[in-house]
Design a protein around this motif. Sequence first.
Motif, PDB file in Angstrom:
ATOM      1  N   THR A 226      37.438 -61.481  63.689  1.00  0.00           N
ATOM      2  CA  THR A 226      38.287 -62.675  63.569  1.00  0.00           C
ATOM      3  C   THR A 226      37.437 -63.863  63.150  1.00  0.00           C
ATOM      4  OG1 THR A 226      38.026 -63.093  65.929  1.00  0.00           O
ATOM      5  CG2 THR A 226      40.012 -61.940  65.248  1.00  0.00           C
ATOM      6  N   GLY A 227      38.006 -64.671  62.271  1.00  0.00           N
ATOM      7  CA  GLY A 227      37.312 -65.849  61.778  1.00  0.00           C
ATOM      8  C   GLY A 227      36.497 -65.615  60.529  1.00  0.00           C
ATOM      9  N   GLU A 228      36.237 -64.354  60.189  1.00  0.00           N
ATOM     10  CA  GLU A 228      35.459 -64.074  58.983  1.00  0.00           C
ATOM     11  C   GLU A 228      36.281 -64.371  57.741  1.00  0.00           C
ATOM     12  OE1 GLU A 228      33.488 -59.945  60.247  1.00  0.00           O
ATOM     13  OE2 GLU A 228      32.727 -60.668  58.325  1.00  0.00           O
ATOM     14  N   LYS A 229      35.590 -64.680  56.657  1.00  0.00           N
ATOM     15  CA  LYS A 229      36.252 -64.806  55.358  1.00  0.00           C
ATOM     16  C   LYS A 229      36.179 -63.436  54.707  1.00  0.00           C
ATOM     17  CE  LYS A 229      36.492 -67.922  51.372  1.00  0.00           C
ATOM     18  NZ  LYS A 229      35.999 -69.186  50.800  1.00  0.00           N
ATOM     19  N   VAL A 230      37.322 -62.949  54.255  1.00  0.00           N
ATOM     20  CA  VAL A 230      37.409 -61.588  53.740  1.00  0.00           C
ATOM     21  C   VAL A 230      37.890 -61.615  52.291  1.00  0.00           C
ATOM     22  CG1 VAL A 230      38.454 -59.304  54.057  1.00  0.00           C
ATOM     23  CG2 VAL A 230      37.962 -60.745  56.054  1.00  0.00           C
ATOM     24  N   PHE A 231      37.232 -60.821  51.473  1.00  0.00           N
ATOM     25  CA  PHE A 231      37.625 -60.706  50.068  1.00  0.00           C
ATOM     26  C   PHE A 231      38.071 -59.267  49.813  1.00  0.00           C
ATOM     27  CE2 PHE A 231      36.060 -64.684  48.275  1.00  0.00           C
ATOM     28  CZ  PHE A 231      35.182 -65.114  49.242  1.00  0.00           C
ATOM     29  N   LEU A 232      39.261 -59.110  49.280  1.00  0.00           N
ATOM     30  CA  LEU A 232      39.732 -57.807  48.828  1.00  0.00           C
ATOM     31  C   LEU A 232      39.831 -57.865  47.316  1.00  0.00           C
ATOM     32  CD1 LEU A 232      42.600 -57.038  51.406  1.00  0.00           C
ATOM     33  CD2 LEU A 232      40.168 -56.506  51.557  1.00  0.00           C
ATOM     34  N   GLU A 233      39.161 -56.897  46.679  1.00  0.00           N
ATOM     35  CA  GLU A 233      39.083 -56.934  45.219  1.00  0.00           C
ATOM     36  C   GLU A 233      39.953 -55.845  44.597  1.00  0.00           C
ATOM     37  OE1 GLU A 233      36.127 -59.963  45.422  1.00  0.00           O
ATOM     38  OE2 GLU A 233      37.353 -59.234  43.767  1.00  0.00           O
ATOM     39  N   CYS A 234      40.522 -56.177  43.455  1.00  0.00           N
ATOM     40  CA  CYS A 234      41.359 -55.238  42.725  1.00  0.00           C
ATOM     41  C   CYS A 234      41.071 -55.374  41.239  1.00  0.00           C
ATOM     42  CB  CYS A 234      42.826 -55.536  43.011  1.00  0.00           C
ATOM     43  SG  CYS A 234      43.992 -54.526  42.078  1.00  0.00           S
TER      44      CYS A 234
END
Lengths: 115, 112
Positions: free
Chosen positions: A15-23
Amino acid sequence: DVKVTQSSRYLVKRTGEKVFLECVQDMDHENMFWYRQDPGLGLRLIYFSYDVKMKEKGDIPEGYSVSREKKERFSLILESASTNQTSMYLCASSPGTGVVGEKLFFGSGTQLSVL
Amino acid sequence: SQQGEEDPQALSIQEGENATMNCSYKTSINNLQWYRQNSGRGLVHLILIRSNEREKHSGRLRVTLDTSKKSSSLLITASRAADTASYFCAPTGQTGGFKTIFGAGTRLFVKA
């Protein structure tokens, strides 16, 4: 065949992390979409993009942002991940011929768990 | 926005039997698509039927569309264990623009 590739199959974040999902899609499609899928709720549209640097909110954009700097790549960003964002995330693309109701091509999905 | 509602929520049949799934929607459409999703994977497009078509076939799949009743059905004949999946309909029309909205789907289980 059109290929839509999502960078991770499974992802575990705090929780609190910045998350990147790539496509990434390889067929020069104009339109790209991000959905999330939760049991019993079906797929819900988060954001979509119909051109480079263009984006539109879907039905549940809160807590998410997107980036489309290049035509083939559409990124979903969770600015500060929360446990209620634990879900399956699906990316899709479509040609963008201007016809309503085009065939969508989906990636295999990213199962994100936020602890 | 345009959204289909699939019925039943779940369906369990024996291999070799036919499986019928239904979809209802509320507003006028340009076309209606059906997708399949194997467990934990992305959706795969099966078939698209336009609003001026009444029936369409693709292999063991038969789709019907009744715009007066705002409903569609997907029939899978001679089902196989490999047909076990979730099936989604996606009606699309001018009101939805470029968005394709999905319902909760029908979960089909085919017993070998």
